[in-house]
Design a protein around this motif. Structure first.
Motif, PDB file in Angstrom:
ATOM      1  N   LYS A  65      -6.920   3.580 -14.541  1.00 32.53           N
ATOM      2  CA  LYS A  65      -6.700   4.811 -13.776  1.00 32.53           C
ATOM      3  C   LYS A  65      -7.443   4.844 -12.443  1.00 32.53           C
ATOM      4  CE  LYS A  65      -4.434   6.240 -17.361  1.00 32.53           C
ATOM      5  NZ  LYS A  65      -3.001   6.121 -17.399  1.00 32.53           N
ATOM      6  N   GLY A  66      -8.424   3.967 -12.256  1.00 31.87           N
ATOM      7  CA  GLY A  66      -9.155   3.974 -11.000  1.00 31.87           C
ATOM      8  C   GLY A  66     -10.248   2.927 -10.985  1.00 31.87           C
ATOM      9  N   ILE A  67     -10.839   2.746  -9.792  1.00 35.95           N
ATOM     10  CA  ILE A  67     -11.976   1.853  -9.595  1.00 35.95           C
ATOM     11  C   ILE A  67     -13.110   2.697  -9.027  1.00 35.95           C
ATOM     12  CG2 ILE A  67     -12.880  -0.170  -8.393  1.00 35.95           C
ATOM     13  CD1 ILE A  67      -9.922  -1.012  -7.911  1.00 35.95           C
ATOM     14  N   ILE A  68     -14.270   2.676  -9.677  1.00 37.63           N
ATOM     15  CA  ILE A  68     -15.445   3.327  -9.117  1.00 37.63           C
ATOM     16  C   ILE A  68     -16.364   2.227  -8.572  1.00 37.63           C
ATOM     17  CG2 ILE A  68     -15.252   5.421 -10.511  1.00 37.63           C
ATOM     18  CD1 ILE A  68     -17.354   4.344 -12.402  1.00 37.63           C
ATOM     19  N   TYR A  81      -9.266  -4.058  -2.540  1.00 33.93           N
ATOM     20  CA  TYR A  81      -8.022  -3.837  -1.794  1.00 33.93           C
ATOM     21  C   TYR A  81      -6.859  -4.597  -2.430  1.00 33.93           C
ATOM     22  CZ  TYR A  81      -4.899  -3.129   2.184  1.00 33.93           C
ATOM     23  OH  TYR A  81      -3.842  -2.779   2.987  1.00 33.93           O
ATOM     24  N   THR A  82      -7.100  -5.803  -2.913  1.00 37.29           N
ATOM     25  CA  THR A  82      -6.055  -6.579  -3.599  1.00 37.29           C
ATOM     26  C   THR A  82      -5.508  -5.801  -4.792  1.00 37.29           C
ATOM     27  OG1 THR A  82      -7.140  -8.639  -2.960  1.00 37.29           O
ATOM     28  CG2 THR A  82      -5.581  -8.752  -4.791  1.00 37.29           C
ATOM     29  N   ILE A  83      -6.407  -5.196  -5.564  1.00 36.45           N
ATOM     30  CA  ILE A  83      -5.990  -4.456  -6.761  1.00 36.45           C
ATOM     31  C   ILE A  83      -5.165  -3.239  -6.403  1.00 36.45           C
ATOM     32  CG2 ILE A  83      -6.839  -3.059  -8.703  1.00 36.45           C
ATOM     33  CD1 ILE A  83      -9.226  -5.065  -8.875  1.00 36.45           C
ATOM     34  N   VAL A  84      -5.629  -2.424  -5.457  1.00 37.20           N
ATOM     35  CA  VAL A  84      -4.899  -1.189  -5.155  1.00 37.20           C
ATOM     36  C   VAL A  84      -3.579  -1.455  -4.441  1.00 37.20           C
ATOM     37  CG1 VAL A  84      -6.930   0.297  -5.238  1.00 37.20           C
ATOM     38  CG2 VAL A  84      -6.248  -0.716  -3.037  1.00 37.20           C
ATOM     39  N   ARG A  85      -3.485  -2.558  -3.710  1.00 32.65           N
ATOM     40  CA  ARG A  85      -2.202  -2.904  -3.087  1.00 32.65           C
ATOM     41  C   ARG A  85      -1.196  -3.376  -4.132  1.00 32.65           C
ATOM     42  NH1 ARG A  85      -1.672  -6.311   1.829  1.00 32.65           N
ATOM     43  NH2 ARG A  85       0.416  -5.566   1.499  1.00 32.65           N
ATOM     44  N   TYR A  87      -1.365  -2.684  -7.560  1.00 33.79           N
ATOM     45  CA  TYR A  87      -1.144  -1.609  -8.540  1.00 33.79           C
ATOM     46  C   TYR A  87      -1.375  -0.282  -7.829  1.00 33.79           C
ATOM     47  CZ  TYR A  87      -1.840  -5.675 -11.525  1.00 33.79           C
ATOM     48  OH  TYR A  87      -1.756  -6.923 -12.097  1.00 33.79           O
ATOM     49  N   ARG A  88      -0.362   0.215  -7.194  1.00 35.80           N
ATOM     50  CA  ARG A  88      -0.495   1.346  -6.260  1.00 35.80           C
ATOM     51  C   ARG A  88      -0.904   2.668  -6.915  1.00 35.80           C
ATOM     52  NH1 ARG A  88       1.103   0.070  -1.091  1.00 35.80           N
ATOM     53  NH2 ARG A  88       2.106  -1.948  -0.919  1.00 35.80           N
ATOM     54  N   HIS A  89      -0.840   2.743  -8.233  1.00 41.80           N
ATOM     55  CA  HIS A  89      -1.281   3.966  -8.913  1.00 41.80           C
ATOM     56  C   HIS A  89      -2.808   4.024  -9.037  1.00 41.80           C
ATOM     57  CE1 HIS A  89      -1.485   1.095 -12.223  1.00 41.80           C
ATOM     58  NE2 HIS A  89      -2.286   1.951 -12.840  1.00 41.80           N
ATOM     59  N   ILE A  90      -3.476   2.894  -8.853  1.00 48.99           N
ATOM     60  CA  ILE A  90      -4.932   2.844  -8.991  1.00 48.99           C
ATOM     61  C   ILE A  90      -5.576   3.318  -7.693  1.00 48.99           C
ATOM     62  CG2 ILE A  90      -6.928   1.342  -9.371  1.00 48.99           C
ATOM     63  CD1 ILE A  90      -5.127  -0.463 -11.075  1.00 48.99           C
ATOM     64  N   ARG A  91      -6.559   4.201  -7.823  1.00 56.26           N
ATOM     65  CA  ARG A  91      -7.281   4.739  -6.666  1.00 56.26           C
ATOM     66  C   ARG A  91      -8.705   4.199  -6.678  1.00 56.26           C
ATOM     67  NH1 ARG A  91      -4.183   6.766  -3.077  1.00 56.26           N
ATOM     68  NH2 ARG A  91      -5.720   8.277  -2.449  1.00 56.26           N
ATOM     69  N   ILE A  92      -9.322   4.156  -5.505  1.00 54.15           N
ATOM     70  CA  ILE A  92     -10.722   3.773  -5.355  1.00 54.15           C
ATOM     71  C   ILE A  92     -11.528   5.046  -5.195  1.00 54.15           C
ATOM     72  CG2 ILE A  92     -12.410   2.635  -3.869  1.00 54.15           C
ATOM     73  CD1 ILE A  92     -10.139   0.700  -3.042  1.00 54.15           C
ATOM     74  N   TYR A  93     -12.584   5.187  -5.980  1.00 55.63           N
ATOM     75  CA  TYR A  93     -13.458   6.352  -5.919  1.00 55.63           C
ATOM     76  C   TYR A  93     -14.799   5.903  -5.340  1.00 55.63           C
ATOM     77  CZ  TYR A  93      -9.951   8.556  -8.817  1.00 55.63           C
ATOM     78  OH  TYR A  93      -8.763   9.070  -9.281  1.00 55.63           O
ATOM     79  N   SER A  94     -15.117   6.435  -4.149  1.00 59.07           N
ATOM     80  CA  SER A  94     -16.376   6.094  -3.497  1.00 59.07           C
ATOM     81  C   SER A  94     -16.778   7.218  -2.555  1.00 59.07           C
ATOM     82  CB  SER A  94     -16.254   4.780  -2.707  1.00 59.07           C
ATOM     83  OG  SER A  94     -15.534   4.978  -1.506  1.00 59.07           O
ATOM     84  N   TYR A 115      -6.139   4.488  -0.159  1.00 54.52           N
ATOM     85  CA  TYR A 115      -6.246   4.481  -1.617  1.00 54.52           C
ATOM     86  C   TYR A 115      -7.551   5.106  -2.103  1.00 54.52           C
ATOM     87  CZ  TYR A 115      -2.515   1.097  -0.977  1.00 54.52           C
ATOM     88  OH  TYR A 115      -1.347   0.482  -0.607  1.00 54.52           O
ATOM     89  N   GLN A 116      -8.326   5.658  -1.182  1.00 54.03           N
ATOM     90  CA  GLN A 116      -9.647   6.178  -1.525  1.00 54.03           C
ATOM     91  C   GLN A 116      -9.620   7.664  -1.874  1.00 54.03           C
ATOM     92  OE1 GLN A 116     -12.330   6.754   1.709  1.00 54.03           O
ATOM     93  NE2 GLN A 116     -14.113   6.919   0.408  1.00 54.03           N
TER      94      GLN A 116
END
Length: 192
Positions: A65-68, A81-85, A87-94, A115-116
């Protein structure tokens, strides 16, 4: 006529799954989830290896569901960036400061910000079934943080690259049922 007696049903047991794909200067990434899905903590390990390992353990990309992100060093963010490009449903939380540090330190497309999701230390946010609170940690990256991750009755704390334990890190670590702690090797600190 007697009323039927209803006995309370126990709540289903939540099962947490933690997997580490790498820890150290060669790359950091782990997964924490339950039966419905979970999150990646950092993205410094080859994404093909991470998602192949997840699949082997019955976890599809849709369940992530996301990357923290804990901080902006390459061994923690290299594949974000490779992951979110892919798997476009995954968001980066920072935090905004961490993202700005990532952009300043690394040759990565500014589109990563598309994607943030902004988060802030000590303000709880949600990803799927998880309540997450970022807290300050000691390190030489930009806006370093650990995370208290809550799911049901479980409290899981992740703190990476700890040179020393800050007051706030200590506060959150004392609440944990589970603790994933990584420290830096510092010869000077060890000899003093």
């Amino acid at each position: 006529k007697a009323e039927p007696v209803l006995t309370p049903q126990p709540e289903p047991e939540v099962r947490l799954r933690f997997m580490s794909f790498g820890s150290g200067s060669s790359g950091n990434c782990s997964y924490l989830g339950n039966d419905d899905g979970g999150i990646l903590i950092d993205a410094g390990v080859d994404s093909d290896f991470v998602f192949k390992s997840l699949k082997t353990n019955g976890i599809s990309p849709e369940m992530v569901k996301g990357i923290i992100l804990t901080h902006d060093h390459g061994d923690h963010v290299r594949y974000a960036y490779t992951i979110v490009r892919r798997y476009r449903h995954i968001r980066i939380y920072s935090t905004p400061r961490l993202m700005n540090g990532l952009l300043r330190r690394h040759n990565v497309s500014r589109r990563i910000k598309d994607y943030q999701e902004n988060i802030y230390k000590e303000i709880t946010f949600k990803i799927a079934d998880f309540s997450i609170t970022a807290f300050d940690t000691s390190h030489d990256g930009t806006d370093n943080m650990g995370f208290l991750i809550e799911n049901g009755k479980y409290k899981f704390v992740v703190a990476t690259d700890m040179g020393s334990i800050t007051h706030r890190a200590d506060f959150y670590m004392k609440q944990a049922n589970f603790l994933m702690l990584e420290s830096n090797y510092d010869n000077r600190m060890l000899t003093e």
